[in-house]
Scaffold this motif. Structure first.
Motif, PDB file in Angstrom:
ATOM      1  N   ILE A 257       2.168   0.277  13.449  1.00 39.80           N
ATOM      2  CA  ILE A 257       2.713  -0.328  12.215  1.00 39.80           C
ATOM      3  C   ILE A 257       4.112   0.226  11.950  1.00 39.80           C
ATOM      4  CG2 ILE A 257       2.386  -0.801   9.743  1.00 39.80           C
ATOM      5  CD1 ILE A 257      -0.341   0.505   9.918  1.00 39.80           C
ATOM      6  N   ALA A 258       4.249   1.540  12.081  1.00 43.51           N
ATOM      7  CA  ALA A 258       5.535   2.186  11.806  1.00 43.51           C
ATOM      8  C   ALA A 258       6.611   1.640  12.743  1.00 43.51           C
ATOM      9  CB  ALA A 258       5.406   3.701  11.948  1.00 43.51           C
ATOM     10  N   ALA A 261       7.638  -1.800  11.689  1.00 39.89           N
ATOM     11  CA  ALA A 261       8.480  -1.755  10.491  1.00 39.89           C
ATOM     12  C   ALA A 261       9.901  -1.295  10.834  1.00 39.89           C
ATOM     13  CB  ALA A 261       7.856  -0.832   9.447  1.00 39.89           C
ATOM     14  N   SER A 265      13.332  -3.444  10.549  1.00 37.17           N
ATOM     15  CA  SER A 265      14.420  -2.877   9.738  1.00 37.17           C
ATOM     16  C   SER A 265      15.740  -2.848  10.497  1.00 37.17           C
ATOM     17  CB  SER A 265      14.068  -1.456   9.290  1.00 37.17           C
ATOM     18  OG  SER A 265      12.895  -1.463   8.500  1.00 37.17           O
ATOM     19  N   ALA A 332       3.293   6.555   8.937  1.00 37.38           N
ATOM     20  CA  ALA A 332       3.248   5.098   8.766  1.00 37.38           C
ATOM     21  C   ALA A 332       3.519   4.701   7.325  1.00 37.38           C
ATOM     22  CB  ALA A 332       1.895   4.553   9.212  1.00 37.38           C
ATOM     23  N   THR A 336       6.925   2.637   6.476  1.00 41.84           N
ATOM     24  CA  THR A 336       6.805   1.273   5.937  1.00 41.84           C
ATOM     25  C   THR A 336       7.391   1.197   4.527  1.00 41.84           C
ATOM     26  OG1 THR A 336       4.517   1.707   5.238  1.00 41.84           O
ATOM     27  CG2 THR A 336       4.821   0.597   7.358  1.00 41.84           C
ATOM     28  N   THR A 337       7.237   2.263   3.747  1.00 42.57           N
ATOM     29  CA  THR A 337       7.831   2.302   2.405  1.00 42.57           C
ATOM     30  C   THR A 337       9.357   2.281   2.507  1.00 42.57           C
ATOM     31  OG1 THR A 337       5.924   3.559   1.598  1.00 42.57           O
ATOM     32  CG2 THR A 337       7.875   3.567   0.212  1.00 42.57           C
ATOM     33  N   ALA A 339      11.014   1.031   4.987  1.00 40.12           N
ATOM     34  CA  ALA A 339      11.387  -0.290   5.505  1.00 40.12           C
ATOM     35  C   ALA A 339      11.530  -1.289   4.353  1.00 40.12           C
ATOM     36  CB  ALA A 339      10.356  -0.783   6.516  1.00 40.12           C
ATOM     37  N   VAL A 354       7.524  -6.634   6.333  1.00 32.40           N
ATOM     38  CA  VAL A 354       7.419  -5.220   5.942  1.00 32.40           C
ATOM     39  C   VAL A 354       6.547  -5.024   4.702  1.00 32.40           C
ATOM     40  CG1 VAL A 354       9.504  -4.410   7.117  1.00 32.40           C
ATOM     41  CG2 VAL A 354       9.677  -5.345   4.782  1.00 32.40           C
ATOM     42  N   MET A 357       3.125  -4.833   6.046  1.00 32.79           N
ATOM     43  CA  MET A 357       2.977  -3.583   6.800  1.00 32.79           C
ATOM     44  C   MET A 357       2.747  -2.388   5.880  1.00 32.79           C
ATOM     45  SD  MET A 357       5.929  -4.226   9.646  1.00 32.79           S
ATOM     46  CE  MET A 357       5.648  -5.287  11.073  1.00 32.79           C
ATOM     47  N   MET A 358       3.454  -2.381   4.749  1.00 35.10           N
ATOM     48  CA  MET A 358       3.291  -1.283   3.790  1.00 35.10           C
ATOM     49  C   MET A 358       1.873  -1.276   3.215  1.00 35.10           C
ATOM     50  SD  MET A 358       5.599  -0.443   0.429  1.00 35.10           S
ATOM     51  CE  MET A 358       4.981   0.663  -0.834  1.00 35.10           C
ATOM     52  N   ALA A 361      -0.526  -0.220   6.037  1.00 37.45           N
ATOM     53  CA  ALA A 361      -0.398   1.195   6.428  1.00 37.45           C
ATOM     54  C   ALA A 361      -1.269   2.098   5.559  1.00 37.45           C
ATOM     55  CB  ALA A 361       1.065   1.637   6.338  1.00 37.45           C
TER      56      ALA A 361
END
Length: 384
Positions: A257-258, A261, A265, A332, A336-337, A339, A354, A357-358, A361
């Motif tokens: 996930i990371a 993201a 980004s 992660a 994601t935060t 991103a 994103v 994803m956040m 995560a």
């Protein structure tokens, strides 16, 4: 091998697997990820694509029709799928979680009954340990199993069961001897067609919406006596050993996930212009990207070390697996935060991945042992 060696090697085969899974993920999973999330529907396209390519349960040994892939290969599969859709990555991850107790402790008969169907992609398997009042304190479970002639009869409820309803098989922990605490818990292989077994309604979740999470109900659920996994009273030990092998897969999910993201980004900040230039040219943005990259690299290597530790039989496997899961999932959430922040107002909308994803995560910090529990595990291991 020393307890702190942390040796592993990525082979050409590992890189070939990564390339193959990334191709499938980009072509056949990513296009449906937003829709799967939006409609809270099971990612059937992902299951078909992964099964067709043999990536749905790579860990199953060859003698049961599986690929017999090593733990790092399985982590790479999960990581590359999670990069585009975390819900879909739970197909290979939960197949490993559900079947690992059978691989570690099951009789040859139970292995033959269950594993070939998972390897062939004809069936999936979930894992039933948690209950509403027995989450982090899993040994406090109330589900009971009693021997009745040549059957085990189960009564109780399991909660937070990933891929429930779509899985045919369930590895279920139940108390067989209430006097013995954790030493009175046994493991069983339950099939969804067994009498007295039912799946509850789906939870409405923050993320991983493509993966159904439901309760399991056992009402005098009757299974053949031979479907106990290991000896009576060994279930909790098996459950803990399983987590040593599966926590790295959650770490792999988190790394995926990371990475997804960060990739999104980087592409965005090259295109997005403010004050007459791409925002990627501003040092404040560049430093955020650099921190994201460093953390992801560190997490990825720790996950592979933990995956290898299980197969190497290293004495510190529990500690390093807990470390990998907690570190990677914290990364992660942070990445994601960040991103979402880099995308600005656009990142807060569902027009870009994103935001999903956040939300996805967050669960990696919670399931397969909260990160607070992981820290307890790590500290106890250090202080022993």
């Amino acid at each position: 091998m020393g307890t702190d060696s942390g040796l592993y090697a990525l082979t050409e085969e590992h890189e070939a697997i990564r390339a193959a899974v990334r191709d499938i993920a980009e072509r056949e999973i990513a296009p449906f990820a937003a829709e799967v999330d939006d409609e809270s529907r099971y990612p059937v396209e992902a299951q078909k694509a992964l099964t067709a390519a043999g990536f749905h349960a790579t860990h199953i040994p060859e003698q049961y029709g599986g690929e017999g892939a090593d733990a790092i290969a399985t982590c790479i599969v999960i990581e590359e799928v999670a990069r585009v859709d975390v819900s879909a990555s739970l197909i290979p991850a939960v197949n490993k979680l559900g079947s690992m107790p059978i691989i570690l402790s099951g009789s040859e008969d139970v292995k033959q009954q269950v594993l070939p169907s998972i390897a062939a992609g004809d069936a999936m398997i979930s894992y039933g340990l948690s209950e509403r009042e027995a989450g982090s304190d899993a040994a406090a479970m109330k589900t009971r199993a009693r021997l009745d002639g040549d059957s085990w009869v189960l009564n109780g409820t399991k909660a937070w069961i990933t891929n429930s309803g779509v899985s045919e098989w369930y590895t279920v922990m139940a108390v067989t001897d209430p006097e013995k605490g954790a030493g009175g818990i046994s493991a069983f292989a339950v099939h969804r067609d067994d009498p007295g077994f039912a799946v509850g309604p789906k939870e409405r979740k923050m993320g991983i919406k493509g993966s159904p999470t439901c309760e399991l109900y056992f009402t005098d659920c009757t299974i053949p006596a031979g479907r106990i996994i290991g000896a009576p009273g060994t279930g909790f030990t098996t459950a803990l050993r399983t987590l040593d092998f599966t926590r790295p897969t959650i770490g792999a999910q988190a790394v995926g996930i990371a990475q997804g993201a960060l990739d999104a980004s980087v592409a965005y900040v090259k295109e997005r212009k403010q004050f007459g230039r791409a925002i990627g040219e501003f040092q404040g943005v560049q430093f955020m990207l650099a921190d994201m990259e460093m953390r992801i690299q560190a997490a990825r290597h720790l996950v592979y070390v933990a995956a290898a530790a299980g197969e190497q039989g290293r004495p510190d496997v529990t500690r390093v697996s807990a470390s990998a899961k907690a570190f990677a999932s914290d990364v992660a959430m942070q990445v994601t935060t960040d991103a979402v922040q880099l995308f600005g107002g656009a990142g807060y909308t569902q027009d870009f991945p994103v935001e999903r994803m956040m939300r996805d995560a967050k669960i990696t910090q919670i399931y397969e042992g909260t990160n607070q529990v992981q820290r307890m595990v790590i500290a106890r291991s250090l202080l022993r």
